[in-house]
Design a protein around this motif. Structure first.
Motif, PDB file in Angstrom:
ATOM      1  N   LEU A 110       0.841  -1.189   0.000  1.00  0.00           N
ATOM      2  CA  LEU A 110       0.000   0.000   0.000  1.00  0.00           C
ATOM      3  C   LEU A 110       0.881   1.246   0.000  1.00  0.00           C
ATOM      4  O   LEU A 110       1.694   1.439   0.904  1.00  0.00           O
ATOM      5  CB  LEU A 110      -0.912   0.005   1.227  1.00  0.00           C
ATOM      6  N   ILE A 111       0.701   2.091  -1.002  1.00  0.00           N
ATOM      7  CA  ILE A 111       1.476   3.330  -1.090  1.00  0.00           C
ATOM      8  C   ILE A 111       0.780   4.454  -0.326  1.00  0.00           C
ATOM      9  O   ILE A 111       1.386   5.180   0.434  1.00  0.00           O
ATOM     10  CB  ILE A 111       1.695   3.732  -2.564  1.00  0.00           C
ATOM     11  N   ASP A 112      -0.523   4.583  -0.540  1.00  0.00           N
ATOM     12  CA  ASP A 112      -1.303   5.603   0.168  1.00  0.00           C
ATOM     13  C   ASP A 112      -2.788   5.291  -0.003  1.00  0.00           C
ATOM     14  O   ASP A 112      -3.189   4.697  -1.004  1.00  0.00           O
ATOM     15  CB  ASP A 112      -0.985   7.007  -0.361  1.00  0.00           C
ATOM     16  N   LYS A 140       1.965  12.138  -9.066  1.00  0.00           N
ATOM     17  CA  LYS A 140       3.139  11.454  -9.599  1.00  0.00           C
ATOM     18  C   LYS A 140       3.753  10.584  -8.504  1.00  0.00           C
ATOM     19  O   LYS A 140       3.964  11.048  -7.381  1.00  0.00           O
ATOM     20  CB  LYS A 140       4.173  12.465 -10.090  1.00  0.00           C
ATOM     21  N   TYR A 141       4.031   9.324  -8.852  1.00  0.00           N
ATOM     22  CA  TYR A 141       4.744   8.420  -7.957  1.00  0.00           C
ATOM     23  C   TYR A 141       6.044   8.062  -8.655  1.00  0.00           C
ATOM     24  O   TYR A 141       6.050   7.356  -9.665  1.00  0.00           O
ATOM     25  CB  TYR A 141       3.911   7.168  -7.683  1.00  0.00           C
ATOM     26  N   ASP A 142       7.162   8.582  -8.142  1.00  0.00           N
ATOM     27  CA  ASP A 142       8.409   8.435  -8.881  1.00  0.00           C
ATOM     28  C   ASP A 142       9.125   7.125  -8.548  1.00  0.00           C
ATOM     29  O   ASP A 142       8.694   6.356  -7.683  1.00  0.00           O
ATOM     30  CB  ASP A 142       9.316   9.655  -8.690  1.00  0.00           C
ATOM     31  N   THR A 143      10.220   6.883  -9.235  1.00  0.00           N
ATOM     32  CA  THR A 143      10.936   5.614  -9.101  1.00  0.00           C
ATOM     33  C   THR A 143      11.672   5.488  -7.771  1.00  0.00           C
ATOM     34  O   THR A 143      12.196   4.422  -7.467  1.00  0.00           O
ATOM     35  CB  THR A 143      11.938   5.439 -10.257  1.00  0.00           C
ATOM     36  N   ASN A 161       8.423   6.571 -13.929  1.00  0.00           N
ATOM     37  CA  ASN A 161       7.536   7.248 -12.995  1.00  0.00           C
ATOM     38  C   ASN A 161       6.086   7.019 -13.401  1.00  0.00           C
ATOM     39  O   ASN A 161       5.767   6.999 -14.595  1.00  0.00           O
ATOM     40  CB  ASN A 161       7.812   8.755 -12.981  1.00  0.00           C
ATOM     41  N   VAL A 162       5.220   6.867 -12.423  1.00  0.00           N
ATOM     42  CA  VAL A 162       3.808   6.621 -12.709  1.00  0.00           C
ATOM     43  C   VAL A 162       2.987   7.853 -12.325  1.00  0.00           C
ATOM     44  O   VAL A 162       3.131   8.399 -11.224  1.00  0.00           O
ATOM     45  CB  VAL A 162       3.296   5.389 -11.948  1.00  0.00           C
ATOM     46  N   TYR A 163       2.121   8.264 -13.232  1.00  0.00           N
ATOM     47  CA  TYR A 163       1.188   9.362 -12.999  1.00  0.00           C
ATOM     48  C   TYR A 163      -0.213   8.768 -12.903  1.00  0.00           C
ATOM     49  O   TYR A 163      -0.568   7.893 -13.693  1.00  0.00           O
ATOM     50  CB  TYR A 163       1.256  10.377 -14.145  1.00  0.00           C
TER      51      TYR A 163
END
Length: 304
Positions: A43-45, A74-77, A61-63
């Motif tokens: 779980l990221i958030d 944005k969730y970066d590497t 990176n995922v947007y």
């Protein structure tokens, strides 16, 4: 993507915490070859209202969108979560083109956008034959810059209208020359869309009829050979290096290129809306699920 659930929205900056949800599922066919050994769903958030539209850039990176709160994140590497854009046109499905520009289904005004690297916005599609679209939902960009998008109809509480403008809920093509072409109008509720890495195959889900179809893509961007791929609809979709197709809704269900079910990934959420591969090696499955976003380390890689 499917209508967002009316969940408690917490605006403001999200806490950058990470917790892990043990991926405890009895082994299913193909699991060992798809998911990394001892992998855990992370779980990221979970402080969003409803997450959607994950798309990966060239760096991994995922947007993704939080549509009710009208934001793109944005969730970066490196695992950092940051706000990319506010007032984001009620962005829904998204996909990067080969120039690194983000193509967006901007649901607020029923448009298709292109967000440039400087975050300026070009409106690519306003209408189809002088009629407002129903609400562009999901999008895929081919290696030859053909933009395919679905246009179902989900009534939004931020619209003033209360009925669809176009009677047909359809699949469209936006050509490099700027033309909008209706490719297929034989759907109950078209939704998720993804194409193969070589640009030869297109998959489109009819979530209203619980089916997903496959097409052959021609040199001019037109489609032929429509065939039923699987008797399952989907919200967002993705594909891996082996041509396996990942469908969403009740968790993530994976089918091989021939339409055989090879895995199901459970996700602890009311609805799993979308999925893509991210990370530097494209081996992180990024999952948007209701108010949450997750990652899962994979033994296969994405190709987008």
């Amino acid at each position: 993507m499917m209508f967002y659930l009316k969940l408690l929205a917490v605006t403001g900056i999200c806490c950058f915490f990470t917790c892990e949800y043990l991926f405890a599922q009895s082994a299913s066919v193909g699991e060992k070859s798809l998911i990394a050994p001892q992998a855990e769903l992370k779980l990221i958030d979970d402080h969003f209202a409803f997450t959607e539209g994950p798309s990966v850039d060239k760096r991994g990176n995922v947007y993704f969108t939080d549509q009710p709160n009208n934001r793109i994140w944005k969730y970066d590497t490196y695992g950092k979560l940051s706000l990319f854009m506010d007032n984001a046109g009620r962005a829904n499905g998204m996909f990067f083109d080969k120039k690194g520009q983000l193509i967006v289904c901007a649901d607020e005004q029923n448009q298709l956008w292109r967000i440039k690297k400087d975050r300026s916005v070009d409106t690519l599609v306003l209408h189809y034959q002088d009629t407002l679209l129903n609400g562009p939902n999901d999008v895929w960009v081919s290696p030859r810059d053909f933009i395919y998008f679905t246009d179902p109809y989900y009534q939004r509480d931020y619209w003033t209208r209360e009925q669809q403008n176009l009677l047909v809920r359809a699949l469209y093509l936006y050509t490099p020359e700027g033309k909008v072409i209706r490719l297929d109008g034989d759907f109950k509720q078209p939704n998720g869309i993804i194409g193969s890495a070589d640009g030869k195959l297109l998959y489109v889900a009819d979530i209203g009829d619980n089916k997903t179809y496959r097409y052959s893509i021609q040199q001019d961007g037109s489609l032929t050979d429509k065939a039923l791929f699987v008797n399952q609809g989907s919200d967002g979709m993705t594909i891996d290096e082996h041509g396996n197709v990942y469908l969403t809704g009740d968790g993530v269900t994976v089918y091989d290129r021939w339409g055989k079910k090879i895995n199901h990934i459970p996700v602890p959420a009311k609805w799993t809306a979308n999925v893509c591969f991210g990370g530097k090696k494209r081996d992180q499955l990024f999952i948007t699920a209701s108010e949450s976003v997750y990652t899962l380390k994979m033994a296969v890689k994405g190709v987008q």
